[in-house]
Enzyme design. Structure first.
Site, PDB file in Angstrom:
ATOM      1  N   THR A  39     -28.595   5.818  -3.604  1.00 19.92           N
ATOM      2  CA  THR A  39     -28.189   7.145  -3.127  1.00 19.92           C
ATOM      3  C   THR A  39     -27.165   7.812  -4.036  1.00 19.92           C
ATOM      4  O   THR A  39     -26.880   8.994  -3.855  1.00 19.92           O
ATOM      5  CB  THR A  39     -27.581   7.039  -1.719  1.00 19.92           C
ATOM      6  OG1 THR A  39     -26.409   6.206  -1.763  1.00 19.92           O
ATOM      7  CG2 THR A  39     -28.586   6.449  -0.738  1.00 19.92           C
ATOM      8  N   CYS A  47     -16.843   1.851   6.036  1.00 20.18           N
ATOM      9  CA  CYS A  47     -17.819   2.893   6.341  1.00 20.18           C
ATOM     10  C   CYS A  47     -18.687   2.485   7.536  1.00 20.18           C
ATOM     11  O   CYS A  47     -19.203   1.364   7.591  1.00 20.18           O
ATOM     12  CB  CYS A  47     -18.714   3.157   5.133  1.00 20.18           C
ATOM     13  SG  CYS A  47     -19.858   4.539   5.371  1.00 20.18           S
ATOM     14  N   CYS A  75     -17.618   8.270   5.762  1.00 21.23           N
ATOM     15  CA  CYS A  75     -16.354   7.500   5.763  1.00 21.23           C
ATOM     16  C   CYS A  75     -15.245   8.210   5.009  1.00 21.23           C
ATOM     17  O   CYS A  75     -14.071   7.870   5.166  1.00 21.23           O
ATOM     18  CB  CYS A  75     -16.578   6.104   5.209  1.00 21.23           C
ATOM     19  SG  CYS A  75     -17.015   6.043   3.452  1.00 21.23           S
ATOM     20  N   TRP A 428      25.840  -1.597  -3.882  1.00 18.99           N
ATOM     21  CA  TRP A 428      25.225  -1.417  -2.567  1.00 18.99           C
ATOM     22  C   TRP A 428      24.627  -0.018  -2.442  1.00 18.99           C
ATOM     23  O   TRP A 428      23.483   0.145  -2.031  1.00 18.99           O
ATOM     24  CB  TRP A 428      26.253  -1.633  -1.460  1.00 18.99           C
ATOM     25  CG  TRP A 428      25.660  -1.488  -0.078  1.00 18.99           C
ATOM     26  CD1 TRP A 428      25.133  -2.476   0.690  1.00 18.99           C
ATOM     27  CD2 TRP A 428      25.501  -0.266   0.666  1.00 18.99           C
ATOM     28  NE1 TRP A 428      24.663  -1.955   1.885  1.00 18.99           N
ATOM     29  CE2 TRP A 428      24.872  -0.600   1.891  1.00 18.99           C
ATOM     30  CE3 TRP A 428      25.822   1.071   0.424  1.00 18.99           C
ATOM     31  CZ2 TRP A 428      24.562   0.348   2.870  1.00 18.99           C
ATOM     32  CZ3 TRP A 428      25.505   2.033   1.404  1.00 18.99           C
ATOM     33  CH2 TRP A 428      24.889   1.658   2.602  1.00 18.99           C
ATOM     34  N   TYR A 432      20.717   0.942  -2.103  1.00 20.55           N
ATOM     35  CA  TYR A 432      20.309   1.627  -0.881  1.00 20.55           C
ATOM     36  C   TYR A 432      19.572   2.921  -1.206  1.00 20.55           C
ATOM     37  O   TYR A 432      18.558   3.258  -0.584  1.00 20.55           O
ATOM     38  CB  TYR A 432      21.520   1.923   0.000  1.00 20.55           C
ATOM     39  CG  TYR A 432      21.149   2.553   1.326  1.00 20.55           C
ATOM     40  CD1 TYR A 432      20.837   1.758   2.421  1.00 20.55           C
ATOM     41  CD2 TYR A 432      21.088   3.937   1.469  1.00 20.55           C
ATOM     42  CE1 TYR A 432      20.479   2.330   3.635  1.00 20.55           C
ATOM     43  CE2 TYR A 432      20.732   4.518   2.668  1.00 20.55           C
ATOM     44  CZ  TYR A 432      20.428   3.717   3.757  1.00 20.55           C
ATOM     45  OH  TYR A 432      20.062   4.284   4.942  1.00 20.55           O
ATOM     46  N   ASP A 448      25.401  -6.038   1.150  1.00 21.90           N
ATOM     47  CA  ASP A 448      25.391  -5.638   2.556  1.00 21.90           C
ATOM     48  C   ASP A 448      25.905  -6.779   3.440  1.00 21.90           C
ATOM     49  O   ASP A 448      25.372  -7.897   3.425  1.00 21.90           O
ATOM     50  CB  ASP A 448      23.970  -5.267   2.970  1.00 21.90           C
ATOM     51  CG  ASP A 448      23.925  -4.649   4.347  1.00 21.90           C
ATOM     52  OD1 ASP A 448      24.097  -3.425   4.435  1.00 21.90           O
ATOM     53  OD2 ASP A 448      23.742  -5.391   5.324  1.00 21.90           O
TER      54      ASP A 448
END
Length: 517
Positions: A39, A47, A75, A428, A432, A448
């Protein structure tokens, strides 16, 4: 099903792909694509169509399209989450893919992309072909066309606006590229699909993810840090104002109904040219391209983390909408309680942010301040101590003059080194910011205090050096370990409305800085 090849950077073995597609295993959604030679169509492993007998497998949608296959209309490969394997570290291909997501190839040649990741053009092209199965320009082209396909399918945007939103400079170029790749004109695809009704106030899009996904925990995290006037987070959704002030808009993210593996994005007032950028920001913010099974597999080896991962297998890494906003709030939140940090951040947004002429929705009335607005601002007047105020101004200056940035090509070491070079920014804070602003999966703030106390099982506290050594085994997913430990330490209540400054009692000591940032 064997886990040995489940998260490999290479295409999984044929037998594994066969089993995954025949069972429609959602763990593989986005990890490979199924092409049907008879196809000339390619599909997702999930799918719903009857499985074909003779198929080919491709690592990336762009590789399938380069081989002459067009996307399935059932899908819809454009809804697949991206392959999370690029998030495993700071490799050149990983950083290049993030830059492509940021649209670098829309405005710059391939040589610019290669230079930004420290490689030659030929070397980068070869790496892409080896790892992904297609050159960088193929990834860029497929990304644009699949986004256009989603807009044509799910919205009533005029085709000229779809072309603009997907990064094409002209309608003619868009029509030619679409017809060449998909063997139909954009208008013909729209005729085959059901779209939003005319007059719909919001542009609504699906944001797919790979299950499991703990959306409730994500909202809990964001709700505890929501800025009144800028954000509203309730038990079902996250909403915020987006700029610029000349043309402000707002968005809401909630679960897609019916159990579909997707979030629902509702956009109000966003110009077409910004749609792809907004979607990419939200995919990073809500960590939609993560591979939760790869994370769980790696962290579950540690006996301290295994029960946490088992309890919340879909826990994701909550990022933020804007890097500067995250950086400012991280600085403000150092060594203060949750209530105090949110009060200060709210004052800052109201005093120095841009107030909208009228609220766009209940509780959405301010834009967060820009670096330009804070570079010379009197932040002591809102209650910040002088040292914190100066640090915020220093960060604003550094962003404006280019000493620090949030560029996708930065490695974690490069990014944090630039930030700790600024006065008032320690390891830190830098880690972060990498965790929350970049969504970097391996960021780890070893300083931490909460992490230092939570990791040992005997009630002792690890030093930052000892904690970093212990966490080496969690790489490249240390950021997820951080979120699991923080989430386990502070169970958040299920609030019924947007929280008000000062109403929530801090659950841990002021010195545990994560609670406030």
């Amino acid at each position: 099903m064997s886990a040995e090849h489940l998260h490999s950077d290479a295409l999984p073995p044929w037998q594994l792909c066969e089993q995954a597609r025949k069972t429609r295993d959602a763990r593989f959604d986005g990890l490979f694509f199924v092409a049907v030679p008879s196809t000339r169509i390619y599909c997702r492993p999930v799918c719903p169509a009857m499985p074909a007998k003779k198929v080919l497998y491709y690592r990336h949608a762009a590789a399938a399209e380069a081989a002459g296959f067009r996307p399935c209309l059932r899908c819809r490969p454009e809804l697949s989450p991206d392959d999370g394997s690029w998030r495993r570290g700071d490799a050149a291909v990983a950083r290049a893919l993030k830059l492509i997501d940021d649209g670098v190839l829309a405005d710059h040649p391939l040589t610019e992309l290669a230079q930004r990741v420290g490689l030659g053009e030929r070397q980068l092209r070869r790496l892409f072909v080896d790892r992904i199965g297609v050159a960088p320009i193929g990834v860029h082209g497929t990304r644009r066309l699949l986004f256009a396909k989603q807009l044509l399918t799910e919205t009533t945007l005029p085709i000229t606006e779809v072309a603009l939103a997907s990064g094409f400079g002209s309608l003619r170029r868009f029509n030619d590229a679409f017809r060449t790749a998909y063997r139909m004109a954009p208008r013909d695809l729209r005729k085959q699909r059901e779209t939003a009704p005319d007059g719909a106030q919001a542009l609504t899009l699906r944001l797919g993810y790979r299950p499991p996904y703990d959306f409730a925990s994500m909202l809990d995290f964001l709700r505890g840090r929501a800025l009144p006037g800028v954000e509203v987070v309730d038990e079902h959704s996250y909403a915020r104002v987006i700029g610029p002030i000349e043309n402000p808009g707002w968005l809401r993210v909630s679960e897609w109904p019916g159990g579909e593996h997707a979030l629902r994005l509702e956009l109000h007032g966003a110009p077409p040219a910004r749609l792809l950028e907004i979607v990419q920001r939200l995919r990073r913010m809500f960590d939609l391209d993560a591979d939760p099974h790869a994370v769980a597999e790696a962290l579950s080896v540690d006996p301290r983390l295994a029960p946490l991962v088992a309890q919340r297998p879909g826990l994701r890494l909550p990022s933020g909408w804007d890097g500067f906003e995250i950086a400012v709030r991280a600085i403000i939140g150092q060594q203060v309680s949750v209530a105090a940090a949110r009060t200060l951040a709210s004052r800052l947004a109201q005093r120095f942010g841009q107030k909208l002429p009228q609220p766009l929705a209940p509780g959405l009335e301010h834009l967060f301040p820009t670096p330009e607005a804070l570079v010379d601002a009197d932040l002591v007047s809102i209650g910040l101590i002088r040292a914190r105020a100066e640090t915020v101004r220093n960060v604003a200056r550094a962003l404006l003059d280019g000493r620090v940035d949030f560029r996708a090509e930065r490695t974690l070491d490069d990014f944090t080194a630039r930030w700790v070079a600024l006065p008032g920014i320690g390891p830190w804070t830098a880690q972060y910011i990498a965790l929350r602003a970049l969504g970097h999966p391996d960021a780890f703030p070893a300083e931490d205090l909460v992490l230092q106390k939570m990791v040992p099982a005997d009630g002792t506290r690890l030093s930052a050096k000892a904690l970093a050594q212990r966490a080496q085994a969690w790489s490249p997913w240390r950021g997820y370990a951080v979120i699991h430990l923080w989430r386990d330490t502070t169970p958040l209540p299920a609030a019924t409305s947007a929280p008000k400054p000062g109403t929530r009692k801090p659950r841990r000591a002021a010195a545990s800085r994560e609670a406030t940032a």
